[in-house]
Design a protein around this motif. Structure first.
Motif, PDB file in Angstrom:
ATOM      1  N   GLY A 154      -5.721  -9.029  -4.429  1.00  0.00           N
ATOM      2  CA  GLY A 154      -5.309  -7.790  -3.780  1.00  0.00           C
ATOM      3  C   GLY A 154      -4.162  -8.035  -2.810  1.00  0.00           C
ATOM      4  N   GLN A 155      -3.607  -6.960  -2.286  1.00  0.00           N
ATOM      5  CA  GLN A 155      -2.495  -7.081  -1.350  1.00  0.00           C
ATOM      6  C   GLN A 155      -2.918  -7.733  -0.038  1.00  0.00           C
ATOM      7  OE1 GLN A 155       1.000  -6.067  -1.675  1.00  0.00           O
ATOM      8  NE2 GLN A 155       0.236  -6.406  -3.743  1.00  0.00           N
ATOM      9  N   ARG A 156      -4.143  -7.462   0.406  1.00  0.00           N
ATOM     10  CA  ARG A 156      -4.586  -7.992   1.698  1.00  0.00           C
ATOM     11  C   ARG A 156      -5.978  -8.600   1.565  1.00  0.00           C
ATOM     12  NH1 ARG A 156      -4.921  -4.066   6.293  1.00  0.00           N
ATOM     13  NH2 ARG A 156      -6.204  -2.977   4.767  1.00  0.00           N
ATOM     14  N   THR A 157      -6.127  -9.796   2.110  1.00  0.00           N
ATOM     15  CA  THR A 157      -7.431 -10.439   2.247  1.00  0.00           C
ATOM     16  C   THR A 157      -7.547 -10.876   3.698  1.00  0.00           C
ATOM     17  OG1 THR A 157      -7.395 -11.233  -0.048  1.00  0.00           O
ATOM     18  CG2 THR A 157      -8.926 -12.304   1.476  1.00  0.00           C
ATOM     19  N   GLY A 210      -2.479 -12.619  -3.016  1.00  0.00           N
ATOM     20  CA  GLY A 210      -1.980 -11.361  -2.463  1.00  0.00           C
ATOM     21  C   GLY A 210      -0.897 -11.592  -1.426  1.00  0.00           C
ATOM     22  N   LYS A 211      -0.330 -10.514  -0.931  1.00  0.00           N
ATOM     23  CA  LYS A 211       0.769 -10.597   0.028  1.00  0.00           C
ATOM     24  C   LYS A 211       0.333 -11.239   1.336  1.00  0.00           C
ATOM     25  CE  LYS A 211       4.237  -7.743   2.365  1.00  0.00           C
ATOM     26  NZ  LYS A 211       4.763  -6.361   2.550  1.00  0.00           N
ATOM     27  N   LEU A 237      -8.769  -6.000  -5.795  1.00  0.00           N
ATOM     28  CA  LEU A 237      -9.016  -5.097  -4.671  1.00  0.00           C
ATOM     29  C   LEU A 237      -8.789  -5.813  -3.335  1.00  0.00           C
ATOM     30  CD1 LEU A 237     -12.226  -3.420  -6.112  1.00  0.00           C
ATOM     31  CD2 LEU A 237      -9.927  -2.446  -6.042  1.00  0.00           C
ATOM     32  N   ASP A 238      -8.617  -5.044  -2.273  1.00  0.00           N
ATOM     33  CA  ASP A 238      -8.414  -5.595  -0.931  1.00  0.00           C
ATOM     34  C   ASP A 238      -9.757  -5.828  -0.251  1.00  0.00           C
ATOM     35  OD1 ASP A 238      -5.726  -5.380  -1.381  1.00  0.00           O
ATOM     36  OD2 ASP A 238      -5.470  -3.536  -0.207  1.00  0.00           O
ATOM     37  N   ILE A 253     -15.825  -0.991  -1.991  1.00  0.00           N
ATOM     38  CA  ILE A 253     -15.640  -2.315  -1.391  1.00  0.00           C
ATOM     39  C   ILE A 253     -15.575  -2.200   0.125  1.00  0.00           C
ATOM     40  CG2 ILE A 253     -14.053  -4.260  -1.194  1.00  0.00           C
ATOM     41  CD1 ILE A 253     -15.561  -4.247  -3.795  1.00  0.00           C
ATOM     42  N   ASN A 254     -14.881  -1.179   0.614  1.00  0.00           N
ATOM     43  CA  ASN A 254     -14.755  -0.997   2.070  1.00  0.00           C
ATOM     44  C   ASN A 254     -16.108  -0.804   2.732  1.00  0.00           C
ATOM     45  OD1 ASN A 254     -12.018  -1.196   1.691  1.00  0.00           O
ATOM     46  ND2 ASN A 254     -11.623   1.005   1.860  1.00  0.00           N
TER      47      ASN A 254
END
Length: 465
Positions: free
Chosen positions: A220-223, A244-245, A199-200, A120-121
């Motif tokens: 995911g935790q971060r978007t 996400g967070k 996923l982030d 993804i990255n």
């Protein structure tokens, strides 16, 4: 006396010897066969475990090689090779997300898979690269000549003209569109392969043309869409879910004609649109739900003479909502029937310079609502009306302290002020009070006791004092 006999130790018991005389030849054959089976099973188990270890090593090495090859293909000058690499990366990510590679559930959600996250990255990194397509997103423009003026233009000196020719790669647009379609397909319910929702996504500074994230689920935790550029005709996050967070659109630029967040849900801890710029013709957050702890729109700009910005029926139920310093300079701004039920809703120093600004039927039921130093401006528009018709201010503290009302008309008709005991609505010390109307203007006895100042209407302080 005759000597006592020396005790003799008993002979050790040989249980096998005791049993074997009782074993018939048929039973002996069965025991031998059973031993052979056990030995064969142990040998098979050892071989299986060894083979499994070899397969695991081969699988890991193979996927690492695939990842390296695909990453290299994404830099190939041939667009067809890059598009094929996207399909290969999609398959590789799905392979990493097969059931045997889940780390298991933890508190109802999947933990991230580092190998899938790496894929993804890479896809997100491509979208963060400077685009080689024309900034307008038009794939038909392959070259453009720009004339620059160097030097000062004074008197007869007109400066030196410098011409720069830029070459654009129209195929880059299709590559980026393919990546976007691949990601969004796996973010929606019931994807063709594996779900990528957990996923982030780091799309900081990404160039996204006609991005369609409708119905996408970001778990995911971060978007991160920090400083992303949304161009084209339509950007859609309709019914998207951000759980996400952290969700960030900080400094993002929406220059497309339509920006749509109809029914979007922001339930993560932090949601930020700080300093985001919406300069397209239409911006809609109608029915959006902000239920996370903090929602930020500080310094956001909603601008354009023909713009329509709408937060109709939006729900801000998180603990804190901040629009401090935001600018609404467009034809229509609407928060009709919006609900602010969190602990704090702040519109401090916001500029409303729209031709029409609506807060009709809006509900401010949180503990504190601030409109301190808010500005309702005229800015040479033919009309500039603001309406709070039927709005409800039922929280403990509502403040329009030092507000500036310089527009055409501001109507608080049928607005409700009050609620639990010891509430207050403060309109003291306005910096301007032009054409502001309440139901009790001609019958002050109807003014609620919680509305201040007691001497109505509020007086603009002398600038010399």
């Amino acid at each position: 006396m005759p000597p006592e006999p020396t005790p003799v130790a008993p002979a050790p018991s040989n249980w096998l010897a005791d049993i074997l005389p009782q074993v018939t030849p048929a039973q002996g054959s069965i025991l031998i066969a059973a031993g052979a089976v056990i030995a064969a099973g142990l040998a098979f188990l050892v071989a299986y475990l060894g083979r499994k270890q070899i397969d695991r090593h081969w699988e890991t090495t193979n996927r690492q090689q695939r990842f390296t090859t695909i990453a290299g293909q994404l830099t190939d000058p041939n667009a067809a090779v890059r598009i094929a690499a996207i399909a290969s990366m999609e398959a590789l990510i799905d392979d990493h997300l097969t059931p045997k590679h889940w780390y298991g559930r933890r508190r109802g959600r999947y933990r991230s898979n580092p190998q899938a996250q790496a894929g993804i990255n890479v896809l997100c990194a491509y979208l963060r690269l400077p685009t080689t397509t024309h900034p307008s997103g038009n794939p038909t423009i392959t070259t453009e000549t720009i004339t620059l003026i160097a030097g000062r233009r004074t008197g007869e000196h007109k400066g030196q003209e410098i011409k720069q020719t830029h070459t654009y790669n129209p195929n880059d647009h299709e590559v980026r569109s393919t990546i976007l379609r691949t990601i969004t397909t796996h973010l929606r319910p019931n994807p063709p392969g594996k779900s990528w929702q957990h996923l982030d996504y780091d799309l900081t500074g990404a160039h996204l043309n006609n991005a369609d994230f409708s119905n996408a689920h970001f778990r995911g935790q971060r978007t991160l869409f920090t400083q992303a550029n949304f161009t084209g005709v339509t950007t859609s996050f309709d019914r998207a879910q951000f759980t996400g967070k952290t969700t960030s659109f900080l400094g993002a630029q929406f220059t497309c004609k339509r920006t749509l967040f109809f029914g979007a849900q922001f339930t993560g801890k932090n949601t930020s649109f700080d300093r985001a710029q919406f300069t397209g013709k239409y911006t809609f957050f109608d029915g959006a739900q902000f239920t996370g702890k903090i929602s930020w729109f500080r310094g956001a700009q909603f601008t354009g003479k023909t713009n329509t910005t709408s937060f109709d029926r939006a729900q801000f139920t998180g603990k804190y909502t901040f629009f401090d310093g935001a600018q609404f300079i467009c034809k229509t701004t609407s928060f009709a029937d919006a609900q602010f039920t969190g602990k704090l809703a702040s519109f401090d120093r916001v500029q409303f310079a729209s031709e029409n600004t609506f807060f009709d039927e809006a509900k401010f039921a949180g503990k504190t609502t601030f409109f301190d130093e808010v500005q309702f401006l005229f800015l040479q528009l033919p009309i500039a009306n603001t309406t709070f018709i039927g709005a409800q201010f039922t929280g403990k503290n509502t403040s329009f302290h030092r507000a500036q009302f310089t527009g055409g008309e501001t109507l608080f008709s049928w607005a409700k002020f009050g609620g639990p005991a010891r509430v207050s609505a403060d309109f003291s010390k306005p910096t301007a009070w032009n054409n502001v109307h309440f139901d009790w203007d001609h019958e002050l006895i109807r003014k609620p006791e919680c509305v201040r100042p007691a001497d109505w209407p509020p007086q603009v302080p002398n600038s010399n004092t």
